[in-house]
Each structure stands twice: as structure tokens, then as C-alpha cells.
Design a protein around this motif. Structure first.
Motif, PDB file in Angstrom:
ATOM      1  N   ILE A  13      40.860 120.142  67.621  1.00 15.28           N
ATOM      2  CA  ILE A  13      39.659 119.623  66.977  1.00 15.28           C
ATOM      3  C   ILE A  13      38.638 119.277  68.048  1.00 15.28           C
ATOM      4  N   LEU A  55      35.278 116.928  68.235  1.00 11.97           N
ATOM      5  CA  LEU A  55      34.604 115.867  67.487  1.00 11.97           C
ATOM      6  C   LEU A  55      33.366 115.419  68.258  1.00 11.97           C
ATOM      7  N   ARG A  57      31.534 115.260  73.641  1.00 17.23           N
ATOM      8  CA  ARG A  57      32.484 115.826  72.685  1.00 17.23           C
ATOM      9  C   ARG A  57      33.878 115.327  73.032  1.00 17.23           C
ATOM     10  N   CYS A 112      39.683 108.911  61.687  1.00 12.12           N
ATOM     11  CA  CYS A 112      38.781 108.401  62.718  1.00 12.12           C
ATOM     12  C   CYS A 112      37.853 107.375  62.107  1.00 12.12           C
ATOM     13  N   PHE A 165      32.238 118.026  63.529  1.00 14.22           N
ATOM     14  CA  PHE A 165      33.684 118.249  63.439  1.00 14.22           C
ATOM     15  C   PHE A 165      33.942 119.744  63.397  1.00 14.22           C
ATOM     16  N   SER A 207      37.274 122.490  63.704  1.00 18.52           N
ATOM     17  CA  SER A 207      38.732 122.618  63.789  1.00 18.52           C
ATOM     18  C   SER A 207      39.110 124.055  64.093  1.00 18.52           C
TER      19      SER A 207
END
Length: 259
Positions: A19, A21, A58, A69, A240, A242
Motif C-alpha cells: 500500500i 498512503l 508517502r 488508519c 491510497f 494498493s
């Protein structure tokens, strides 16, 4: 202006997944993080790297269980709300090197396809006056319709459909600005008067030797915005990303003015 920010994210994870983020607010000259905290569920790997242009950060994560989160921040925004129409353009040959890339077409902002339209519709203006006209043109002619676009929708799609969400408004604003030889970039932000409350997106244009925020949705003035990160378009500033199967369980974003 003092902003209080609260974010909650919950994703179901089916297998070990990477991931990326990007949700935290960095400190700039015109915004200062007074306090922030981020709590992330168990990870197999957790590293922090600089985001685009070194603005923001990031988090590179690898998870094998459901992901959660919580992020909170208190941010002071100290940025004037200028009349952008009064600002002069910087000719392309005088631009600093880090602004030049934001003249170019990108995945979601096909500015080269809109040059004839821009010349016909806004050819009687230049610089900030043209940016103000384009911002107002989008605001008056487009409808803000949640769910009307998706991750594949481009500025040209939105230009034709005349509806979208903040991401789409920003892409059209950026494409029109670049078609006018004015550097423009995508900015992910938090702002208190966004309806419905969520992550928000605006454009940022290079005029008079620096960058200026522009929100064609009309929901956020420059002096109310806390930047998260910048990029050519939404592909570079996703909150986000993934690299494996995940499904959204819950997402909550709350931004209020802290008295």
C-alpha cells in the motif's frame, strides 16, 4: 485560519498487499502543522519517502491483515486570498525548471486537445485574468455530481459530460491552464467547507513567479486550504494506492475550523 483534521480509513485485505498512503499534511511557508498524529494497524513493512516535488510524504506499507488508519492534525493556514485575476503570467521561456513539466499534457489532463477551444473562448484575456475566467466558466457550466465519474475519467470526458466531482473539476482547470501555456498542477488538500466532507482536490497555477491555488468547485478559498501533495494529475497524488486485492470498509474525513 486554524484547521482541525480527522481521517479514518478501513480496508479489508485478502492477502499480503503493498500500500502507498499519502494523507498527512506537511508544513510549508504558508501552512504550519501545529500537531499531528497517525496510527496505523500492524504492518509487515513501514517506510516513509518524499512525495512529488519533495512536497509531503508517502508511506510505503506492506500488510497481511485488514488495514486501519487514524490521522489527526491541527494546522495553521497563513495564506492570503489574492485576486488571481490581477496576477501576470510568466512566459514559458522564463519559467523555472521545476515549473516546466506542468506545461505538458498528462494522463488525465489532455491539454493539447483543448488549445483551439481555449483560444476561441478565452482568447481576449491572459495570465491571471484568463485563469479567473476559466475557473468561473467551469463553476457556472458544470454540475457537481458525486458518483458521476470514476478513476478512469479524464479532463476531456468531464469537459464533454459537464459534470463530475472535485477531482474532475481540477483536471479540467489544469488542462485549460496548460492549453494557455500557464503551468498547472493537481493538489490534494483538506478544506473545511467541502460538501460532502471528503478528501478534496484543487488546481494550482504558476503566476507572477509562484504557485496559486484555484478551486473551480467554489467550495474552498486559497486561505482555507491545507495541502497534502502535488502532481501532474490525480495519478501522482492518490491518497491510497494498493498493489493487491483490498476493499473499502469505511472512510471518514472531517475538517473543521478550530476557533
Amino acid at each position: 485560519m486554524l484547521l482541525q483534521i480527522g481521517v479514518q480509513l478501513r480496508y479489508a485485505v485478502q492477502a499480503p498487499t503493498d500500500i502507498i498512503l499519502q494523507i498527512t499534511v506537511p508544513s510549508f511557508a504558508d501552512q504550519r502543522v501545529i500537531h499531528d498524529d497517525i496510527a496505523i494497524s500492524d504492518t509487515l513493512h513501514h517506510a516513509t519517502v518524499s512525495a512529488e516535488e519533495g512536497l509531503g510524504e508517502r508511506r510505503l506499507l506492506r500488510v497481511e491483515k485488514d488495514f486501519a488508519c487514524n490521522y489527526t492534525a491541527r494546522v495553521e493556514v497563513d495564506r492570503p486570498a489574492l485576486d488571481i485575476a490581477l496576477l501576470p503570467a510568466v512566459p514559458p521561456h522564463q519559467l523555472p525548471s521545476d515549473a516546466v513539466r506542468y506545461l505538458m499534457p498528462s494522463r488525465y489532463c489532455q491539454s493539447d486537445e483543448l488549445q483551439n477551444f481555449v483560444a476561441a473562448e478565452f482568447g481576449d484575456s491572459s495570465g491571471g485574468a484568463r485563469i479567473a475566467q476559466m475557473r468561473d466558466w467551469i463553476f457556472e457550466r458544470f454540475s457537481y455530481v458525486p458518483g458521476s465519474s470514476n478513476g478512469q475519467t479524464t479532463a476531456l470526458d468531464t469537459f464533454v459530460q459537464r459534470q463530475g466531482v472535485c477531482r474532475d473539476y481540477a483536471h479540467v482547470m489544469i488542462a485549460l491552464a496548460r492549453a494557455s501555456a500557464i503551468p498547472a498542477r493537481f493538489v490534494s488538500v483538506y478544506a473545511p467547507y467541502v460538501t460532502p466532507q471528503d478528501f478534496h482536490a484543487v488546481a494550482e497555477v504558476y503566476l507572477d513567479g509562484t504557485w496559486h491555488l484555484v478551486d473551480a468547485t467554489g467550495m474552498a478559498a486559497a486561505n482555507q486550504i491545507a495541502r497534502i501533495g502535488v502532481g501532474l494529475d490525480a495519478a501522482e497524488v492518490s491518497f491510497f494506492s494498493s498493489f493487491g486485492p483490498v476493499s473499502l470498509q469505511n472512510q471518514s474525513v472531517q475538517v473543521t475550523v478550530d476557533q
